[in-house]
Design an enzyme around this catalytic site. Structure first.
Site, PDB file in Angstrom:
ATOM      1  N   LYS A  92      37.626  89.630  -8.708  1.00  0.00           N
ATOM      2  CA  LYS A  92      36.344  89.085  -8.252  1.00  0.00           C
ATOM      3  C   LYS A  92      36.486  87.601  -7.941  1.00  0.00           C
ATOM      4  O   LYS A  92      35.952  87.106  -6.958  1.00  0.00           O
ATOM      5  CB  LYS A  92      35.268  89.313  -9.333  1.00  0.00           C
ATOM      6  CG  LYS A  92      34.860  90.778  -9.421  1.00  0.00           C
ATOM      7  CD  LYS A  92      34.089  91.122 -10.678  1.00  0.00           C
ATOM      8  CE  LYS A  92      33.941  92.638 -10.797  1.00  0.00           C
ATOM      9  NZ  LYS A  92      33.369  93.074 -12.075  1.00  0.00           N
ATOM     10  N   GLN A 135      30.558  91.260 -17.508  1.00  0.00           N
ATOM     11  CA  GLN A 135      31.621  92.256 -17.369  1.00  0.00           C
ATOM     12  C   GLN A 135      31.585  93.235 -18.546  1.00  0.00           C
ATOM     13  O   GLN A 135      31.549  92.823 -19.701  1.00  0.00           O
ATOM     14  CB  GLN A 135      32.982  91.528 -17.314  1.00  0.00           C
ATOM     15  CG  GLN A 135      34.160  92.425 -17.042  1.00  0.00           C
ATOM     16  CD  GLN A 135      34.129  93.042 -15.645  1.00  0.00           C
ATOM     17  OE1 GLN A 135      33.821  92.391 -14.651  1.00  0.00           O
ATOM     18  NE2 GLN A 135      34.433  94.322 -15.559  1.00  0.00           N
ATOM     19  N   ASP A 143      24.759  92.816  -9.911  1.00  0.00           N
ATOM     20  CA  ASP A 143      25.328  94.140 -10.216  1.00  0.00           C
ATOM     21  C   ASP A 143      24.286  95.239  -9.998  1.00  0.00           C
ATOM     22  O   ASP A 143      24.627  96.422  -9.991  1.00  0.00           O
ATOM     23  CB  ASP A 143      25.789  94.186 -11.688  1.00  0.00           C
ATOM     24  CG  ASP A 143      27.304  94.135 -11.812  1.00  0.00           C
ATOM     25  OD1 ASP A 143      27.989  94.419 -10.806  1.00  0.00           O
ATOM     26  OD2 ASP A 143      27.796  93.826 -12.914  1.00  0.00           O
TER      27      ASP A 143
END
Ligand code: NAP
Length: 281
Positions: A52, A96, A119
């Site tokens: 990322k 995460q 997300d």
């Protein structure tokens, strides 16, 4: 033989388009920024976060990483999220997963400002998707829809079957397919006679995490087969579809690696740019 849907190439194209958009935003004084929180040291997560960060770098998105120790308390984690919610220079916040077991991941996701929830996991974004309103959509499902669009695969009126009902892949993807006017069936671990259902699919999505689960006898001739799975099989990366045999009967198929995987990161970048753009009045 099926046409291979090349996610790697498409992701590259999207990243290039995003780079231009980021340059334009910067000329208006806005520098898109993603912050990533990682708690503990999960090896796979480290690789994902590195990917990322690399993608951000390439596009010109600023990246700030918060590495918290395994023993981080709930108050510390929620405190950091609140700080990031308040910071005007940060447009996207990503937590995460997995996080250590003593922390509640749902509580943490829910505490992220939904306008920075790149997300697409916040209940407001999930709800907006369900009622067909503009929202941040979970990146992997969004990537699958982008692939279908790029390859001119019409979803409307088609029978779509999704294997898997997770909150991050199966459910949002089923919702997106429904919003695009497909007739959607969702299969899961309790589904009986699964092959009878999958054989009806014009568009078949495998998102269950079982290596080579979808075999040729489960697939209708000329079906579009999307393989979301990422599994390790004797050290090799394989999907949920028996690619070698299914490729012979499908009309389109995504490979693993090089299919859905690269699209996920590209769509995350797209969400960060979208979040940054939304700050323009
Ligand atoms: P997950 O949370 O473990 O969910 C798996 C789903 O598959 C569950 O709904 C489960 O049913 C269902 N399932 C399990 N075994 C089954 C069976 N034998 N028959 C039918 N359904 C079955 O997994 P996930 O996070 O959605 O991920 C799925 C796969 O996609 C994994 O391989 C993951 O690594 C991969 N993935 C890839 C990307 C990417 O970027 N390409 C992103 C995310 C995930 P129940 O609900 O009944 O348990």
């Amino acid at each position: 033989m099926a046409t291979i849907i090349n996610g790697k190439e498409l992701a590259k194209k999207i990243r290039l388009e995003l780079k231009n958009e980021v340059d334009e935003l910067k000329s208006k004084g806005i520098e898109p920024k993603l912050s990533v929180i990682m708690v503990g040291n999960d090896k796979a997560s480290e690789v994902y976060v590195r990917n990322k960060s690399k993608a951000c770098n390439e596009i010109g998105i600023a990246f700030e990483e918060f590495l918290l120790p395994e023993e981080t308390s709930k108050e510390e984690l929620l405190g950091l999220i609140e700080k990031l919610n308040q910071r005007k220079d940060i447009h996207g916040i990503l937590l995460q997963s997995p996080i250590p077991k003593h922390l509640d991941i749902r509580e943490a996701f829910n505490s992220i400002d939904y306008r920075k929830d790149v997300d697409g996991f916040h209940p407001i974004n999930v709800g907006k998707l369900a009622i067909g309103e503009e929202s941040f959509v979970s990146c992997t499902p969004a990537g699958v829809m982008e692939m279908l669009k790029e390859y001119g695969i019409d979803v409307q009126g088609k029978r779509a079957v999704v294997i898997g009902r997770s909150n991050i892949v199966g459910k949002p993807l089923s919702q997106l397919l429904l919003n695009a006017n497909a007739t959607v069936t969702i299969c899961h671990s309790k589904t009986q006679n699964i092959a009878e259902i999958t054989k009806e699919a014009d568009i078949l999505v495998a998102a269950l995490g079982k290596p080579k689960f979808v075999t040729a006898n489960m697939v209708k001739k000329t079906a579009v087969v999307i393989d979301v799975g990422i599994n390790r099989d004797e050290g090799k990366l394989v999907g949920d579809v028996d690619f070698e045999n299914v490729e012979k009967i499908a009309s389109y198929i995504t490979p693993v690696p090089g299919g859905v995987g690269p699209m996920t990161v590209a769509m995350l970048m797209k969400n960060v740019v979208k979040a940054a753009k939304s700050t323009i009045n």
